[in-house]
Design an enzyme around this catalytic site. Sequence first.
Site, PDB file in Angstrom:
ATOM      1  N   ILE A 139     -64.450 -15.160   1.666  1.00  0.00           N
ATOM      2  CA  ILE A 139     -63.466 -14.934   0.605  1.00  0.00           C
ATOM      3  C   ILE A 139     -62.925 -16.336   0.325  1.00  0.00           C
ATOM      4  CG2 ILE A 139     -61.289 -13.868  -0.059  1.00  0.00           C
ATOM      5  CD1 ILE A 139     -61.989 -11.532   1.731  1.00  0.00           C
ATOM      6  N   PRO A 140     -63.403 -16.945  -0.760  1.00  0.00           N
ATOM      7  CA  PRO A 140     -63.270 -18.400  -0.950  1.00  0.00           C
ATOM      8  C   PRO A 140     -61.891 -18.902  -1.365  1.00  0.00           C
ATOM      9  CG  PRO A 140     -64.357 -17.430  -2.838  1.00  0.00           C
ATOM     10  CD  PRO A 140     -64.147 -16.313  -1.845  1.00  0.00           C
ATOM     11  N   CYS A 141     -60.932 -18.774  -0.471  1.00  0.00           N
ATOM     12  CA  CYS A 141     -59.586 -19.279  -0.759  1.00  0.00           C
ATOM     13  C   CYS A 141     -59.572 -20.800  -0.855  1.00  0.00           C
ATOM     14  CB  CYS A 141     -58.588 -18.786   0.287  1.00  0.00           C
ATOM     15  SG  CYS A 141     -59.031 -19.170   1.981  1.00  0.00           S
ATOM     16  N   HIS A 142     -60.594 -21.463  -0.307  1.00  0.00           N
ATOM     17  CA  HIS A 142     -60.668 -22.924  -0.403  1.00  0.00           C
ATOM     18  C   HIS A 142     -60.903 -23.383  -1.844  1.00  0.00           C
ATOM     19  CE1 HIS A 142     -64.838 -21.568   0.188  1.00  0.00           C
ATOM     20  NE2 HIS A 142     -65.196 -22.648  -0.501  1.00  0.00           N
ATOM     21  N   ARG A 143     -61.301 -22.484  -2.726  1.00  0.00           N
ATOM     22  CA  ARG A 143     -61.557 -22.826  -4.126  1.00  0.00           C
ATOM     23  C   ARG A 143     -60.301 -22.779  -4.986  1.00  0.00           C
ATOM     24  NH1 ARG A 143     -66.814 -19.017  -4.281  1.00  0.00           N
ATOM     25  NH2 ARG A 143     -68.107 -20.291  -2.896  1.00  0.00           N
TER      26      ARG A 143
END
Length: 174
Positions: A139-143
């Site tokens: 779940i790409p919260c780094h984006r």
Amino acid sequence: MDERAKTMEYVSNYISPLGKMLLAADDKGLTGAWFEGQKYFARGLGSEYEERKLPLFKDVKCWLGLYFSGQEPKFQIPIHLIGTSFQQEVWELLCEIPYGETTTYGKIAKKLEGQSAGKRVSAQAVGGAVGHNPISILIPCHRVIGSNGNMIGYAGGIEKKIKLLKLEKINILS
């Protein structure tokens, strides 16, 4: 009653190029993927769990292996998100951010406002939900970045966030 209290969870470790990760799952899907030592590490992991080799963990490790080799994994991992309804809405929007792209906390807030008949949503509230994302990378919260391109708000640490974005060949402000 907490949903996690009803079911057994299983854990496994994964050694990534950015450090050791703890993976957690239940019978519905992946419930957690945390970098060791990150903020909120294993938060929400139920009190009853055991280390076990599951086909799901094999798939998650394959997915992460592809990701860390610089490839976009082309298959989905079953995920079981446990959080408030607001957190789940935010986390679902995170999953819509394409590989190799970023968005801002403010844009996510605006999108949520549009979905909730104009109910005000602050970028800070979105940031709180993003920061509590229990499933790093998948779940790409780094984006999610600041409105001016700042690297802010990654529970695994800003250094890891920058490395993940560079891995996806995203141009970032240094």
